[in-house]
Design a protein around this motif. Sequence first.
Motif, mmCIF file in Angstrom:
data_model
loop_
_atom_site.group_PDB
_atom_site.id
_atom_site.type_symbol
_atom_site.label_atom_id
_atom_site.label_comp_id
_atom_site.label_asym_id
_atom_site.label_seq_id
_atom_site.Cartn_x
_atom_site.Cartn_y
_atom_site.Cartn_z
ATOM 1 N N LEU A 154 0.801 -1.221 0.000
ATOM 2 C CA LEU A 154 0.000 0.000 0.000
ATOM 3 C C LEU A 154 0.834 1.271 0.000
ATOM 4 C CD1 LEU A 154 -2.744 1.395 0.165
ATOM 5 C CD2 LEU A 154 -2.720 1.025 2.635
ATOM 6 N N PHE A 155 1.875 1.313 0.824
ATOM 7 C CA PHE A 155 2.619 2.557 0.987
ATOM 8 C C PHE A 155 3.866 2.580 0.113
ATOM 9 C CE2 PHE A 155 0.112 2.115 4.825
ATOM 10 C CZ PHE A 155 -0.476 3.365 4.902
ATOM 11 N N ALA A 156 4.170 3.771 -0.371
ATOM 12 C CA ALA A 156 5.254 3.930 -1.331
ATOM 13 C C ALA A 156 6.602 4.014 -0.625
ATOM 14 C CB ALA A 156 5.019 5.198 -2.150
ATOM 15 N N ASP A 157 7.647 3.815 -1.410
ATOM 16 C CA ASP A 157 8.983 4.130 -0.937
ATOM 17 C C ASP A 157 9.165 5.640 -1.053
ATOM 18 O OD1 ASP A 157 9.607 1.441 -0.529
ATOM 19 O OD2 ASP A 157 10.248 1.199 -2.613
ATOM 20 N N GLY A 158 9.980 6.183 -0.236
ATOM 21 C CA GLY A 158 10.192 7.625 -0.316
ATOM 22 C C GLY A 158 10.876 8.130 0.937
ATOM 23 N N SER A 159 11.228 9.395 0.912
ATOM 24 C CA SER A 159 11.954 9.999 2.022
ATOM 25 C C SER A 159 11.015 10.790 2.917
ATOM 26 C CB SER A 159 13.059 10.919 1.490
ATOM 27 O OG SER A 159 12.511 11.918 0.640
ATOM 28 N N TYR A 160 11.511 11.120 4.073
ATOM 29 C CA TYR A 160 10.751 11.878 5.066
ATOM 30 C C TYR A 160 10.560 13.308 4.582
ATOM 31 C CZ TYR A 160 9.499 13.798 9.641
ATOM 32 O OH TYR A 160 8.854 14.420 10.675
ATOM 33 N N GLU A 377 -6.704 -6.570 3.745
ATOM 34 C CA GLU A 377 -6.834 -6.982 2.354
ATOM 35 C C GLU A 377 -7.727 -6.017 1.581
ATOM 36 O OE1 GLU A 377 -8.274 -10.945 2.614
ATOM 37 O OE2 GLU A 377 -6.325 -11.808 3.162
ATOM 38 N N ALA A 378 -8.812 -5.576 2.208
ATOM 39 C CA ALA A 378 -9.709 -4.617 1.552
ATOM 40 C C ALA A 378 -8.999 -3.290 1.346
ATOM 41 C CB ALA A 378 -10.969 -4.415 2.388
ATOM 42 N N GLY A 379 -8.213 -2.867 2.335
ATOM 43 C CA GLY A 379 -7.516 -1.596 2.231
ATOM 44 C C GLY A 379 -6.585 -1.531 1.045
ATOM 45 N N VAL A 380 -5.874 -2.624 0.773
ATOM 46 C CA VAL A 380 -4.961 -2.655 -0.368
ATOM 47 C C VAL A 380 -5.736 -2.502 -1.673
ATOM 48 C CG1 VAL A 380 -3.350 -4.098 -1.654
ATOM 49 C CG2 VAL A 380 -3.214 -3.993 0.842
ATOM 50 N N GLN A 381 -6.939 -3.080 -1.734
ATOM 51 C CA GLN A 381 -7.756 -3.004 -2.943
ATOM 52 C C GLN A 381 -8.415 -1.634 -3.104
ATOM 53 O OE1 GLN A 381 -7.790 -5.541 -5.139
ATOM 54 N NE2 GLN A 381 -6.392 -6.611 -3.756
ATOM 55 N N VAL A 382 -8.692 -0.970 -1.992
ATOM 56 C CA VAL A 382 -9.508 0.241 -2.019
ATOM 57 C C VAL A 382 -8.667 1.511 -2.056
ATOM 58 C CG1 VAL A 382 -11.149 1.593 -0.639
ATOM 59 C CG2 VAL A 382 -11.447 -0.863 -0.877
ATOM 60 N N VAL A 383 -7.504 1.498 -1.420
ATOM 61 C CA VAL A 383 -6.741 2.722 -1.193
ATOM 62 C C VAL A 383 -5.475 2.765 -2.048
ATOM 63 C CG1 VAL A 383 -5.528 4.107 0.535
ATOM 64 C CG2 VAL A 383 -7.608 2.867 1.170
ATOM 65 N N THR A 385 -2.102 5.517 -2.370
ATOM 66 C CA THR A 385 -1.518 6.692 -1.741
ATOM 67 C C THR A 385 -0.041 6.790 -2.075
ATOM 68 O OG1 THR A 385 -1.155 7.852 0.357
ATOM 69 C CG2 THR A 385 -1.020 5.455 0.396
ATOM 70 N N ASP A 386 0.490 8.007 -1.997
ATOM 71 C CA ASP A 386 1.933 8.190 -2.164
ATOM 72 C C ASP A 386 2.610 8.483 -0.828
ATOM 73 O OD1 ASP A 386 0.955 10.740 -1.736
ATOM 74 O OD2 ASP A 386 2.167 11.694 -3.291
ATOM 75 N N ILE A 387 1.880 8.282 0.274
ATOM 76 C CA ILE A 387 2.505 8.438 1.595
ATOM 77 C C ILE A 387 3.547 7.341 1.769
ATOM 78 C CG2 ILE A 387 2.130 8.368 4.087
ATOM 79 C CD1 ILE A 387 -0.676 9.430 3.600
ATOM 80 N N PRO A 388 4.804 7.683 2.001
ATOM 81 C CA PRO A 388 5.830 6.645 2.172
ATOM 82 C C PRO A 388 5.752 6.020 3.561
ATOM 83 C CG PRO A 388 6.830 8.805 2.390
ATOM 84 C CD PRO A 388 5.380 9.035 2.036
#
Length: 445
Positions: A154-160, A377-383, A385-388
């Motif tokens: 669900l969550f992206a890689d990225g910096s703070y 499991e539902a969250g991965v299908q529904v959401v 985001t680019d929040i790392p």
Amino acid sequence: MSIVSPVRHPDLKSPGTMTKRGWWLVGLNILIPGSAQLLAGSRRLGRIGVSMTFVLWGIVAVAAMLFFAWPTAIYWVASNVVALTVVQGVLIAYVVLWVILTLDTLRLSRLVRARPKVRPFIAGLAVLALVLTAGTASYAAMVAGVTRTTLTELFADGSYKEPVDGRYNILLLGGDAGPDRTGLRPDSISLASIDVETGATTMIGIPRNFERATFSDGSPLWGPYPDGYDCGDECLINYLYTYGVEHPELYPDATAGGSTPGIEATRDAVSGVTGLEIQYFVLIDMQGFAQLVDSLGGVEIDVPVRTPIGSITNTEPDYWIEPGVQRFNGAGALWYGRSRFAATDYDRMERQRQVQEAILTQFEPANVLGKFQGIAEAGVQVVKTDIPSVMLPRFVDIASRARATPITKLELVPGVVDTLDPDYAMIHELVRATLAGSLVPVEDE
């Protein structure tokens, strides 16, 4: 004769002695796993068990102190993929250890020598304790594994990223995709502006039919629309999603950053409308949203007025929802938020806010833990985001403070602002004033 001789070398011919011995060994195994082996079995296994027990007690004590003194450390563990892997491995190791120690304790108890009527109770106590300890640890290991998988997907890689002017601004989009639609259009557009010190949150709602959205001179859309989004006819803000999809060259790095050109075009528009820099977005697929509600076991909404449910093309509503507290399943909550029958876009905006707030209110640990796997499991299908993932501990920490403050709302709708020919100087000042007002402490009545 040593004091432990009756336990290590009991009188096998005495049912009374063997019964007491069985109770003692099982009880000791429950209180301090490994102690039964130290007294009556393999001292090496006993030392391992007792040492691991004390280590676990130490971890629990430290975790409890950190939770109250420095909760961010706990949030970091709960949202870090490597830390969750270690936690899962440790929990599995304790499950294996407890199973071994419990079975070995039952072997050492020699229940066949105890009084016949008592044997089932001694064995039952040992099994019950094993279920409570190993079963709980097994479930916790499963939750850690599911959480790790969810974070990865669900969550992206990225910096703070640091806050801007002491705030994190997150774009919230409700994607109106479905089998009767071509592509996706953001049917619900909001901006959550969160003060990092207090957690005070302001929700800024922008109707999807807001026109002539403006852009900063740093936006790729500034070039084609320096005077605001003017396509020649109805130039609604949610059309910019499709515009971005049709012009991916404007946002060549969007996909690599965990976003899409359509989302980036919408982000630039909302940033221009509100005058706020937007660090992250969250897109909720409204069609899959029903799955998330069902995973929660439904959602309760206090319906303010009798509401007709049906398509905009209907001559009569399919059914009515009566006022008062109603419990909805996923499909019902989705229809309540999306119904167009005899309703304006602003009516639908208000209902969608009610659904969102109801879910947030009921999205609590006591309600989530028992249904965690399905919700994840539902969250991965529904959401999307680019929040790392590196930002999660900070956001969880802020969210814990946000619960103590009421949400401030600002709806940029007719009567508040002109949505056809917006006055952006006035809108930006209204946004600034609302954000400043949201930080004023609420007086006790």
